[in-house]
Design an enzyme around this catalytic site. Structure first.
Site, PDB file in Angstrom:
ATOM      1  N   PRO A  13     135.034  34.018  33.827  1.00  0.00           N
ATOM      2  CG  PRO A  13     135.376  33.306  31.639  1.00  0.00           C
ATOM      3  CD  PRO A  13     136.007  34.120  32.737  1.00  0.00           C
ATOM      4  CG  ASP A  36     128.140  37.149  43.314  1.00  0.00           C
ATOM      5  OD1 ASP A  36     127.560  37.399  44.370  1.00  0.00           O
ATOM      6  OD2 ASP A  36     128.611  38.021  42.553  1.00  0.00           O
ATOM      7  CE  LYS A  58     119.173  35.023  41.397  1.00  0.00           C
ATOM      8  NZ  LYS A  58     119.147  35.441  40.095  1.00  0.00           N
ATOM      9  CG  ASP A  91     135.049  43.691  34.755  1.00  0.00           C
ATOM     10  OD1 ASP A  91     136.289  43.785  34.724  1.00  0.00           O
ATOM     11  OD2 ASP A  91     134.300  44.606  35.169  1.00  0.00           O
ATOM     12  CB  THR A 119     133.607  40.541  30.752  1.00  0.00           C
ATOM     13  OG1 THR A 119     132.179  40.415  30.714  1.00  0.00           O
ATOM     14  CG2 THR A 119     134.084  40.936  29.358  1.00  0.00           C
ATOM     15  CG  MET A 172     122.155  38.920  33.476  1.00  0.00           C
ATOM     16  SD  MET A 172     121.999  40.315  34.592  1.00  0.00           S
ATOM     17  CE  MET A 172     122.534  41.647  33.555  1.00  0.00           C
ATOM     18  N   GLY A 201     129.678  28.832  29.506  1.00  0.00           N
ATOM     19  CA  GLY A 201     130.875  28.954  28.692  1.00  0.00           C
ATOM     20  C   GLY A 201     132.162  28.857  29.497  1.00  0.00           C
TER      21      GLY A 201
HETATM   22  N1  SAH Z   1     130.003  40.437  35.559  1.00  0.00           N
HETATM   23  C1  SAH Z   1     129.693  39.308  34.722  1.00  0.00           C
HETATM   24  C2  SAH Z   1     128.283  39.331  34.209  1.00  0.00           C
HETATM   25  C3  SAH Z   1     127.257  39.292  35.305  1.00  0.00           C
HETATM   26  S1  SAH Z   1     125.635  39.197  34.697  1.00  0.00           S
HETATM   27  C4  SAH Z   1     130.709  39.226  33.570  1.00  0.00           C
HETATM   28  O1  SAH Z   1     131.468  40.157  33.354  1.00  0.00           O
HETATM   29  O2  SAH Z   1     130.754  38.187  32.911  1.00  0.00           O
HETATM   30  C5  SAH Z   1     125.389  37.474  34.661  1.00  0.00           C
HETATM   31  C6  SAH Z   1     125.327  36.986  33.238  1.00  0.00           C
HETATM   32  O3  SAH Z   1     126.638  36.778  32.730  1.00  0.00           O
HETATM   33  C7  SAH Z   1     124.647  35.656  33.058  1.00  0.00           C
HETATM   34  O4  SAH Z   1     123.243  35.783  33.045  1.00  0.00           O
HETATM   35  C8  SAH Z   1     125.179  35.242  31.704  1.00  0.00           C
HETATM   36  O5  SAH Z   1     124.544  35.927  30.688  1.00  0.00           O
HETATM   37  C9  SAH Z   1     126.611  35.755  31.770  1.00  0.00           C
HETATM   38  N2  SAH Z   1     127.575  34.733  32.153  1.00  0.00           N
HETATM   39  C10 SAH Z   1     128.440  34.779  33.172  1.00  0.00           C
HETATM   40  N3  SAH Z   1     129.232  33.694  33.176  1.00  0.00           N
HETATM   41  C11 SAH Z   1     128.866  32.934  32.141  1.00  0.00           C
HETATM   42  C12 SAH Z   1     129.297  31.701  31.606  1.00  0.00           C
HETATM   43  N4  SAH Z   1     130.298  31.006  32.150  1.00  0.00           N
HETATM   44  N5  SAH Z   1     128.691  31.224  30.505  1.00  0.00           N
HETATM   45  C13 SAH Z   1     127.686  31.898  29.922  1.00  0.00           C
HETATM   46  N6  SAH Z   1     127.228  33.064  30.390  1.00  0.00           N
HETATM   47  C14 SAH Z   1     127.807  33.588  31.477  1.00  0.00           C
END
Ligand code: SAH
Length: 502
Positions: A13, A36, A58, A91, A119, A172, A201
């Site tokens: 994260p 990404d 993006k 993840d 995740t 998301m 986070g």
């Molecule tokens: N594969 C990723 C999720 C991808 S979808 C996972 O397992 O975490 C992208 C979404 O993940 C974002 O829109 C948000 O909701 C969440 N996300 C990913 N990293 C984050 C972070 N550091 N803090 C808060 N939300 C996060």
């Protein structure tokens, strides 16, 4: 030909400490890294200079690379025999389209492996003090896509979610926060059900808003919460306040840029992270041996004529002994020569080689070292300084003024490098860096050289000693100086500064 392979790797994260050992092991040997927007700069900093970096995320003002194109890049690079790391936030299989990226590879029989990641769905709430399950509050966790192009928000079955009665996690979902909360209320969820939204986070920029399912949209709007964020709904969210721990750490919420040469940054960065800081490494200098080096050959052939050998940096010690070794000699060539070291890190580098310095000044500076030598060196003795080509003038000046006989031998040169400069520049521009740590005047010069002279500097330069501070001041920085010339003392100074700002 070498066979190519694709590793689909979860980057976690944001907090680099949550990146898996396996992921790191692969990343440092990658030929190509495709990543990404959500992958944190600290993890990108681990990519070796030799690897090609492809950013498919993006970027403000431009669109992300289309999925089909990403799939083709992976295929192409693997077919060219490359070790490809496809790095994805969190993840790779949780809302990461990891599955889609494998289809083409599988079709062409390209070998691949999956490395799961931590995740955000579970770790981000944890960093806000929210356990996603709890024996007396919630016995199931449901992870829902708040919005995707393929699964419009309208398709979320709110009745089903409310009926399950567990903890709900929406990814998301920032743009659809209002819809989500309304949907849950319409489906009969009690309006006072605790809910939280956590932005960015596990990073130093983490922000949490805890509220109720009814009031969360308004509170999040007031706080200006943006993407990426995790939305959590359920009774466990009520624990957030009691269990919050991130912000309570001494350097929690702080971002520090470390400018040391890469091979020496590790311990410093780890110490900062242990105190809760987010650390970006910008190795803006690199030390290179000067070879061939006729002056050094000359000095080695006359080593017996010197009574003192003086080192002003750990790199100087390392490269001096490398040079000795490279000429088929070892420490015995030094005979009974006396050793001086500018500070504790340089002394430690000597001690590692079984040598205890005879002289280490109390204050870490070239001038202090010079003065200490002036006191110790007898009139008939000669001193050899083994240091950088661009070593500062303070030390030789002090020796000269006292008529001490010395030779100033350049063992290495400092070169400016710039991996990660783009990441660092972006964060500095955005005012996201609180402290920049400088451990020598040459790191200040390297920093300015790499990033250009910056106006409106928003950070404090935390310096190891006076000469370093002078260089930082000269470049227009706001400075603070460590009490002692150690990295521990620099960290303490940052903690003090942080308290002063509250
Ligand atoms: N594969 C990723 C999720 C991808 S979808 C996972 O397992 O975490 C992208 C979404 O993940 C974002 O829109 C948000 O909701 C969440 N996300 C990913 N990293 C984050 C972070 N550091 N803090 C808060 N939300 C996060």
């Amino acid at each position: 030909m070498k066979e190519g392979k694709v590793y689909l790797v979860g980057a976690g994260p944001g907090d680099v400490g949550l990146f898996t050992l396996k992921g790191k092991h692969l990343l440092v040997q990658a030929d190509v890294v495709v990543y990404d927007a959500l992958v944190s700069p600290e993890i990108l900093a681990l990519i070796p200079d030799s690897a090609r970096r492809i950013d498919v995320g993006k970027r403000a003002g431009s669109h992300p690379v289309p999925q089909g194109e990403i799939n083709r890049i992976l295929l192409q690079e693997a077919m060219a025999g490359k070790l490809v790391v496809r790095l994805k936030g969190g993840d790779p299989f949780l809302f990461g389209r990891g599955g889609e990226e494998l289809e083409l590879l599988s079709e062409y029989n390209i070998p691949f492996e999956i490395v799961p990641g931590v995740t955000s769905a579970i770790s981000v709430p944890a960093y806000a003090g929210i356990p996603v399950s709890h024996r007396s509050l919630s016995s199931s966790v449901h992870i829902v896509a708040g919005h995707t192009k393929h699964v419009p928000e309208a398709q979320i079955d709110y009745e089903a979610l409310v009926r399950l009665g567990g903890t709900l996690i929406f990814l998301m979902g920032v743009g659809a926060l209002e819809e989500i909360c309304k949907g849950l209320l319409r489906a009969g969820m009690p309006a006072e059900t605790p809910a939280a939204i956590i932005e960015r986070g596990t990073t130093a920029a983490q922000r949490t808003v805890v509220s109720t399912v009814k009031a969360l949209p308004e509170h999040a709007r007031e706080a200006g919460i943006g993407t990426p964020a995790v939305i959590a709904v359920g009774r466990v969210c009520a624990l957030a306040e009691e269990f919050s721990w991130m912000e309570k750490r001494p350097l929690g919420g702080r971002t520090v840029l470390v400018t040391r040469p890469r091979n020496r940054a590790g311990r410093f960065s780890q110490l900062l992270r242990d105190y809760g800081a987010q650390v970006i490494e910008l190795p803006c200098i690199e030390t290179m041996p000067l070879e061939p080096n006729p002056e050094l050959d000359e000095a080695f052939s006359r080593l017996r004529e010197y009574s003192w050998l003086v080192f002003t940096s750990p790199a100087g010690v390392r490269l001096f002994f490398d040079a000795l070794r490279g000429r088929g000699k070892d420490v015995r060539a030094l005979g009974g020569i006396k050793l001086a070291a500018i500070g504790s890190a340089t002394a430690a580098e000597l001690e590692m080689r079984g040598l205890i310095p005879d002289l280490v000044p109390e204050i870490y500076s070239g001038e202090a070292l010079g003065k200490a030598l002036v006191r110790e060196v007898r009139p008939d003795e000669r001193v050899l300084l083994a240091r950088a080509k661009e070593g500062s003038a303070g030390l030789p000046k002090t020796l000269k003024a006292a008529a001490v006989a010395y030779d100033d031998l350049a063992v290495y040169e400092t070169r400016y490098t710039w991996p990660n400069a783009d990441v660092a520049a972006r964060m500095l521009d955005a005012g996201e860096v609180d402290y920049v740590a400088f451990t020598s005047a040459s790191t200040v010069r390297g920093f300015v050289n790499t990033l250009g002279r910056q106006d409106n500097l928003k950070f404090t330069a935390v310096c190891i000693g006076k000469a370093t501070e002078a260089a930082a001041k000269e470049s227009g920085m706001r400075t603070a100086i460590a009490k002692e010339a150690t990295i521990e003392s620099m960290v303490e100074r940052m903690i003090e500064l942080g308290k002063g700002e509250l």
